[in-house]
Scaffold this motif. Structure first.
Motif, PDB file in Angstrom:
ATOM      1  N   ASP A 140       0.833  -1.203   0.000  1.00  0.00           N
ATOM      2  CA  ASP A 140       0.000   0.000   0.000  1.00  0.00           C
ATOM      3  C   ASP A 140       0.870   1.255   0.000  1.00  0.00           C
ATOM      4  O   ASP A 140       0.599   2.215  -0.745  1.00  0.00           O
ATOM      5  N   ARG A 142       3.943   1.563  -1.019  1.00  0.00           N
ATOM      6  CA  ARG A 142       4.608   1.679  -2.316  1.00  0.00           C
ATOM      7  C   ARG A 142       3.642   2.196  -3.383  1.00  0.00           C
ATOM      8  O   ARG A 142       4.002   3.049  -4.204  1.00  0.00           O
ATOM      9  N   SER A 143       2.416   1.693  -3.362  1.00  0.00           N
ATOM     10  CA  SER A 143       1.420   2.118  -4.343  1.00  0.00           C
ATOM     11  C   SER A 143       1.115   3.610  -4.219  1.00  0.00           C
ATOM     12  O   SER A 143       0.960   4.301  -5.232  1.00  0.00           O
ATOM     13  N   TYR A 144       1.036   4.101  -2.990  1.00  0.00           N
ATOM     14  CA  TYR A 144       0.766   5.527  -2.779  1.00  0.00           C
ATOM     15  C   TYR A 144       1.871   6.382  -3.396  1.00  0.00           C
ATOM     16  O   TYR A 144       1.601   7.422  -4.014  1.00  0.00           O
ATOM     17  N   TRP A 146       3.990   5.483  -5.828  1.00  0.00           N
ATOM     18  CA  TRP A 146       3.943   5.351  -7.282  1.00  0.00           C
ATOM     19  C   TRP A 146       2.817   6.193  -7.871  1.00  0.00           C
ATOM     20  O   TRP A 146       2.985   6.856  -8.896  1.00  0.00           O
ATOM     21  N   GLU A 147       1.647   6.148  -7.236  1.00  0.00           N
ATOM     22  CA  GLU A 147       0.510   6.922  -7.731  1.00  0.00           C
ATOM     23  C   GLU A 147       0.758   8.420  -7.586  1.00  0.00           C
ATOM     24  O   GLU A 147       0.365   9.215  -8.456  1.00  0.00           O
TER      25      GLU A 147
END
Length: 212
Positions: A140, A142-144, A146-147
């Motif tokens: 989560d 990492r996704s934040y 990247w986004e």
């Protein structure tokens, strides 16, 4: 008394009966004794095998938990480093590229290896729940990041487009930053907190200590 008379005498028959009975009893006792000795040896060997299997299982469990421990400590450092590059800053295109590069180095393979190793039975239930959600919180975070990095490019392009078109309410990177940056920081801090809990449990409950 002749030899034949001796063979049929009461005294000889009594002695022969006693000798025969003694031999039978002796053989029986010997057989029973041998059975119990053999059974004792088998039981001892079984207990030794169980003890060896238990020791082997404990060593296997500790090996995989040490692997998990080192991975968690590594990820904790990565998240702390990435957090230093999340925050207020200039409106430049590659503002979040460093944070994305750092956080892309996160590792999430150790817990899956623990599960496949078949040692979950030796891990407390509350710890299993804690360890099992670590990967999700790491992903989560990492996704934040990247986004955040991807959307930053998109929002800046839209802002520039709206300015060129003289839109009445142009897209604003400042508005996006005000919501996206705190959410990303929160996700990273939450992952760091969860990892810290897991590391503390591994150190206190399973006596695992890493080396810097």
């Amino acid at each position: 008394m002749t030899f034949e008379q001796f063979l049929y005498s009461p005294e000889f028959l009594a002695n022969a009966t006693i000798a025969f009975a003694s031999s039978i009893v002796g053989a029986f006792i010997g057989a029973v004794g041998g059975f119990f000795v053999a059974n004792w040896q088998l039981s001892k060997q079984a207990k030794e095998r169980q003890k060896d299997a238990k020791i082997e299982f404990q060593l296997k469990k500790l090996t995989f938990l040490e692997y998990l421990y080192e991975e968690l400590r590594f990820n904790q450092k990565v998240l702390h480093r990435s957090l230093t590059f999340i925050g207020r800053g200039p409106n430049i295109m590659n503002r979040w590229s460093t944070a994305k590069s750092i956080i892309s180095g996160l590792q999430i393979g150790a817990w899956n290896e623990v599960v496949k190793a078949g040692v979950l039975i030796g891990i407390h239930e509350e710890d299993r729940r804690l360890f099992s959600i670590i990967n999700r919180t790491i992903l989560d975070a990492r996704s934040y990041v990247w986004e955040l990095e991807a959307n930053w490019h998109r929002v800046r392009e839209w802002e520039q487009h709206d300015i060129e078109k003289e839109a009445l309410q142009p897209t604003s990177v400042k508005v996006y930053e005000q919501s996206a940056v705190p959410q990303t920081e929160q996700a990273i801090r939450y992952a760091i907190e969860r990892i810290g809990q897991a590391i503390e449990s591994l150190e206190k409950t399973y006596k695992i200590n890493g080396q810097d």
